[in-house]
Design a protein around this motif. Structure first.
Motif, PDB file in Angstrom:
ATOM      1  N   GLN A  16       0.631  -1.020  -0.588  1.00  0.00           N
ATOM      2  CA  GLN A  16      -0.666  -0.165  -0.495  1.00  0.00           C
ATOM      3  C   GLN A  16       0.861   1.268  -0.037  1.00  0.00           C
ATOM      4  O   GLN A  16       0.803   1.931  -0.597  1.00  0.00           O
ATOM      5  N   ARG A  17       1.500   1.533   0.750  1.00  0.00           N
ATOM      6  CA  ARG A  17       2.756   2.736   0.785  1.00  0.00           C
ATOM      7  C   ARG A  17       3.480   2.738  -0.461  1.00  0.00           C
ATOM      8  O   ARG A  17       3.852   4.184  -0.896  1.00  0.00           O
ATOM      9  N   LEU A  18       3.848   1.450  -1.254  1.00  0.00           N
ATOM     10  CA  LEU A  18       4.526   1.671  -2.254  1.00  0.00           C
ATOM     11  C   LEU A  18       3.768   1.720  -3.135  1.00  0.00           C
ATOM     12  O   LEU A  18       3.886   2.264  -4.548  1.00  0.00           O
ATOM     13  N   ALA A  19       2.210   1.443  -3.420  1.00  0.00           N
ATOM     14  CA  ALA A  19       1.215   2.269  -4.042  1.00  0.00           C
ATOM     15  C   ALA A  19       1.031   3.557  -4.088  1.00  0.00           C
ATOM     16  O   ALA A  19       0.600   4.256  -5.464  1.00  0.00           O
ATOM     17  N   ALA A  20       0.852   4.348  -2.849  1.00  0.00           N
ATOM     18  CA  ALA A  20       1.130   5.047  -3.137  1.00  0.00           C
ATOM     19  C   ALA A  20       2.499   6.596  -2.974  1.00  0.00           C
ATOM     20  O   ALA A  20       1.981   7.617  -4.246  1.00  0.00           O
ATOM     21  N   GLN A  21       3.039   5.360  -3.172  1.00  0.00           N
ATOM     22  CA  GLN A  21       3.952   6.122  -3.949  1.00  0.00           C
ATOM     23  C   GLN A  21       4.500   6.476  -5.397  1.00  0.00           C
ATOM     24  O   GLN A  21       4.082   7.394  -5.971  1.00  0.00           O
ATOM     25  N   ILE A  22       3.485   5.440  -6.019  1.00  0.00           N
ATOM     26  CA  ILE A  22       3.062   5.708  -7.696  1.00  0.00           C
ATOM     27  C   ILE A  22       2.953   6.362  -7.970  1.00  0.00           C
ATOM     28  O   ILE A  22       2.347   7.490  -8.344  1.00  0.00           O
ATOM     29  N   ALA A 155      10.147  -6.200   8.990  1.00  0.00           N
ATOM     30  CA  ALA A 155      10.619  -4.924   9.088  1.00  0.00           C
ATOM     31  C   ALA A 155       9.040  -3.667   9.155  1.00  0.00           C
ATOM     32  O   ALA A 155       8.366  -4.354   7.978  1.00  0.00           O
ATOM     33  N   SER A 156       9.098  -2.765   9.613  1.00  0.00           N
ATOM     34  CA  SER A 156       7.459  -2.315   8.870  1.00  0.00           C
ATOM     35  C   SER A 156       7.344  -1.669   8.273  1.00  0.00           C
ATOM     36  O   SER A 156       8.080  -1.246   7.714  1.00  0.00           O
ATOM     37  N   VAL A 157       6.161  -0.799   7.902  1.00  0.00           N
ATOM     38  CA  VAL A 157       5.940  -0.035   6.880  1.00  0.00           C
ATOM     39  C   VAL A 157       7.025   0.847   6.635  1.00  0.00           C
ATOM     40  O   VAL A 157       7.151   1.217   5.212  1.00  0.00           O
ATOM     41  N   ASP A 158       7.291   1.921   7.790  1.00  0.00           N
ATOM     42  CA  ASP A 158       8.206   2.840   7.877  1.00  0.00           C
ATOM     43  C   ASP A 158       9.626   2.199   7.416  1.00  0.00           C
ATOM     44  O   ASP A 158      10.092   3.549   7.769  1.00  0.00           O
ATOM     45  N   GLU A 159      10.205   1.357   7.598  1.00  0.00           N
ATOM     46  CA  GLU A 159      11.926   1.329   7.280  1.00  0.00           C
ATOM     47  C   GLU A 159      11.476   0.434   5.586  1.00  0.00           C
ATOM     48  O   GLU A 159      12.451   0.098   6.058  1.00  0.00           O
ATOM     49  N   ILE A 160      10.820   1.154   4.752  1.00  0.00           N
ATOM     50  CA  ILE A 160      11.565   0.174   3.216  1.00  0.00           C
ATOM     51  C   ILE A 160      11.698   1.318   2.984  1.00  0.00           C
ATOM     52  O   ILE A 160      12.199   2.544   3.046  1.00  0.00           O
ATOM     53  N   PRO A 161      13.180   1.348   2.477  1.00  0.00           N
ATOM     54  CA  PRO A 161      14.200   1.489   2.110  1.00  0.00           C
ATOM     55  C   PRO A 161      14.052   3.208   1.065  1.00  0.00           C
ATOM     56  O   PRO A 161      13.369   2.674   0.091  1.00  0.00           O
ATOM     57  N   PRO A 162      14.859   3.962   1.359  1.00  0.00           N
ATOM     58  CA  PRO A 162      14.393   5.279   0.836  1.00  0.00           C
ATOM     59  C   PRO A 162      14.384   5.144  -0.747  1.00  0.00           C
ATOM     60  O   PRO A 162      13.474   5.862  -2.004  1.00  0.00           O
TER      61      PRO A 162
END
Length: 184
Positions: A16-22, A155-162
């Motif tokens: 979901q976090r990656l989808a939000a980045q897209i 890793a948490s959602v907040d730990e996805i590499p920048p």
């Protein structure tokens, strides 16, 4: 402006976090597949109205989640009438290991897009593959077919590499630019 929808399933929030980045890079709307594999009310209509569909799923056991597969199977109604013909498509995934058979997931998404007679857009990014490259560089996972991220299982959602987050944002931007050119 092109209408882009990012349709995805996320089991633990990473996808979901990656989808939000897209969506951020593409000025797109998000369309989440729920835990039962269903779209929200009006979801099919949103996909029908889209110029581009970006599909995403975590990689589980070498392919998409069962929830995404349920969505894909239900898309046969759109396939039967070729409702999505000539739409722009792209795909993305995430897994806990660097390889994790993520390419199998992207191949699945690509095949689904081709069955819908779509036009596929890859990342258009060179990989970060020199000795000086680090985990936070753009396209460090090195995918051309679609966006890939790697997040350790603990890793948490907040730990996805920048670097992965920025790769996904740039991928969204590329999808939007390609859609504008193709769909005019």
């Amino acid at each position: 402006m092109a209408k882009i929808v990012v349709v995805f399933h996320s089991g633990y929030g990473h996808t979901q976090r990656l989808a939000a980045q897209i969506a951020s890079g593409a000025d797109a709307e998000l369309l989440a597949i729920d835990a039962e594999g269903n779209l929200p009310e009006g979801g099919w209509e949103r996909l029908a109205a889209a110029d581009a569909i970006v599909m995403g799923s975590p990689t589980y056991m070498g392919t998409v989640s069962w929830q995404f597969k349920k969505f894909a199977d239900a898309s046969s109604k759109a396939w039967f009438t070729q409702q999505w013909k000539d739409k722009v498509f792209a795909g993305f995934t995430n897994s806990a290991t660097m390889n994790g058979d993520k390419l199998s997931t992207l191949h699945y998404l690509f095949t689904l897009a081709m069955q819908h007679s779509g036009i596929w857009v890859g990342t258009g990014m060179m990989p970060s593959n020199t000795k000086a490259a680090g985990r936070n560089d753009l396209n460090y996972v090195g995918s051309f077919s679609g966006a890939m991220a790697q997040t350790p299982s603990d890793a948490s959602v907040d730990e996805i590499p920048p670097g992965d987050l920025e790769t996904f944002r740039q991928f969204g931007k590329r999808v939007a630019e390609a859609t504008a050119r193709i769909r005019g």
